[in-house]
Design an enzyme around this catalytic site. Structure first.
Site, PDB file in Angstrom:
ATOM      1  CB  SER A 303       5.886 -65.162  27.120  1.00  0.00           C
ATOM      2  OG  SER A 303       5.594 -64.271  28.154  1.00  0.00           O
ATOM      3  CG  ASP A 314      19.111 -71.690  34.357  1.00  0.00           C
ATOM      4  OD1 ASP A 314      19.466 -72.239  33.298  1.00  0.00           O
ATOM      5  OD2 ASP A 314      19.066 -70.452  34.492  1.00  0.00           O
ATOM      6  CE  LYS A 328       6.270 -60.804  25.483  1.00  0.00           C
ATOM      7  NZ  LYS A 328       5.808 -60.563  26.863  1.00  0.00           N
TER       8      LYS A 328
END
Length: 444
Positions: A303, A314, A328
């Protein structure tokens, strides 16, 4: 999900609650009956009312209406996915205590799997961690009572109690033939989500164990203290350890990411319609002044920890080391249902990293995979099955990934992932894109 992870869904939630609480003789049910011939939905609602009334009238013992209503709500919500759930007033108060960072209990992050309570992760320094409870353990009995048939909230409430009292758990572990009996003494669980130390006078190690309301402040304090202990010209970089971190508040994940990023998108959430898309961006600037950063993840990183790892990866701000994360990637919006009625945790969207990759049932893959040497007594139960193995999970938008190692050695000397991070920061190991060059193709 909006700021503070809480917002109201609107009339729909209120209508559903009124539907169940008012009973079959309310004006709502009269209106529903009139509309039954034109709407399949109202036909089903009428059926629900008929069953409710029949149980009240004919069950062998006089039923508790409030328990019938709560059971109906639980059945409706749990049919959606593993993370949507209804919280009665007590469970709602307990959740608020957890996000504030202090509560009473054993210190276990849990979920429900096949009718049993499954341990997601024991919290650092708590009775559960001290007793050796591990990620993936299945709790089958609590104080001699079977867990099968209980809701998650009921099971959690049974594990809670006055401080310094004892509870006994029976646990099943993969590849362990006999159930394990564990006795734990309840404590006030003060969740200190951030801990840190320096290594060798040139690296700052920071562990985030959960994302509650104290996490961002704890992280900034840790960075400030490390900067005092290690001069900037000698600081090789930071290790951010997110292993076995089950997640928490979205806004804290955004703020933690922003502590290491000068700007740019951290995460987007996408709901049923394009209009529901929300984008969250870094604010405040990189307080580490661009120092090298390595993030450790594993199968227990879920999460909010996956959001942070995905954003830093990224944007080419950090190198990821360890094993694939849990996967998740769904958003639960907390919807209060009025005084005394608790709240609804409803899955409303999916998370996407800045480059547009979905986390759901796929997880985050590290740049450098490092598997730990697992002691014989832990072999066969050091892996998590991941989100993709959970019954009723939201499907992935690509190939689903299941299972990943989640073992972290208690002694740092035997921690291969941490050792690899130190070697990379010190230049003992050379990687062409370490440190990464900030990426400009992701949203800014």
């Amino acid at each position: 999900m909006r700021k503070n992870s809480v917002f109201f869904l609107g009339a729909l939630a209120g209508t559903c609650l009124t539907l169940l609480v008012s009973g079959p003789r309310s004006e709502f049910w009269i209106a529903a009956a009139k509309a039954a011939t034109s709407s399949d939905t109202y036909v089903q609602l009428n059926l629900l009312g008929d069953v409710f009334e029949r149980i009240r009238a004919d069950y062998v013992e006089k039923p508790d209406d409030s328990k019938l209503v709560e059971g109906a709500i639980n059945g409706m919500v749990t049919s959606l996915d593993p993370h949507s759930r209804y919280m009665n007033e007590q469970a709602w108060r307990d959740m608020q205590e957890t996000t504030h960072g202090e509560f009473g209990g054993l210190g276990i992050e849990v979920t429900m799997e096949d009718g049993l309570v499954k341990v997601v992760s024991p919290m650092d320094g708590t009775p559960a961690a001290k007793a050796g409870i591990m990620s993936g353990d299945l709790i089958t009995y609590i104080d001699g009572d079977a867990v099968q048939g209980l809701t998650l909230e009921q099971a959690v409430n049974k594990m809670k109690g006055p401080v310094h009292t004892t509870t006994k758990l029976k646990i099943e572990r993969k590849n362990v033939d006999k159930p394990i009996d564990v006795s734990l003494e309840r404590e006030i669980i003060q969740v200190k989500p951030v801990s840190f130390h320096t290594d060798g006078g040139d690296i700052g190690y920071i562990r985030i164990s959960s994302f509650n309301e104290q996490t961002e402040d704890g992280l900034k304090s840790a960075i400030a203290d490390i900067s005092k202990q290690i001069p900037q010209d000698k600081l090789a970089g930071y290790v951010l350890d997110l292993r076995n971190n089950p997640g928490g508040l979205l806004d804290q994940a955004v703020d933690v990411s922003g502590t290491f990023m000068p700007r740019g998108e951290v995460v987007s959430t996408r709901g049923r319609t394009p209009e529901e898309t929300q984008r969250y961006t870094a604010k405040g600037g990189d307080i580490t002044k661009g120092k090298k950063l390595i993030v450790l993840i594993n199968g227990g990183s879920a999460s909010a920890s996956e959001i942070v790892a995905g954003a830093l990866h990224d944007h080419k701000r950090a190198t990821l080391i360890g094993t694939r994360s849990f996967g998740k990637g769904s958003v639960q919006t907390i919807i209060p249902l009025g005084t005394g009625n608790g709240a609804l945790a409803l899955t409303t969207a999916r998370y996407f990293t800045p480059s547009g990759r979905s986390i759901q049932a796929q997880g985050i893959t590290p740049d450098i995979e490092v598997l730990q040497d697992v002691p014989d007594e832990f072999k066969g139960r050091s892996d998590t099955k991941g989100e993709a193995s959970m019954r009723g999970h939201l499907s992935a938008e690509g190939a689903e990934q299941t299972g990943s190692q989640a073992y972290v050695p208690p002694d740092e000397k035997n921690d291969k992932a941490l050792g690899a991070a130190y070697d990379l920061l010190r230049g003992v190991t050379v990687k062409a894109d370490m440190p990464p060059t900030p990426k400009t193709t992701v949203p800014n």
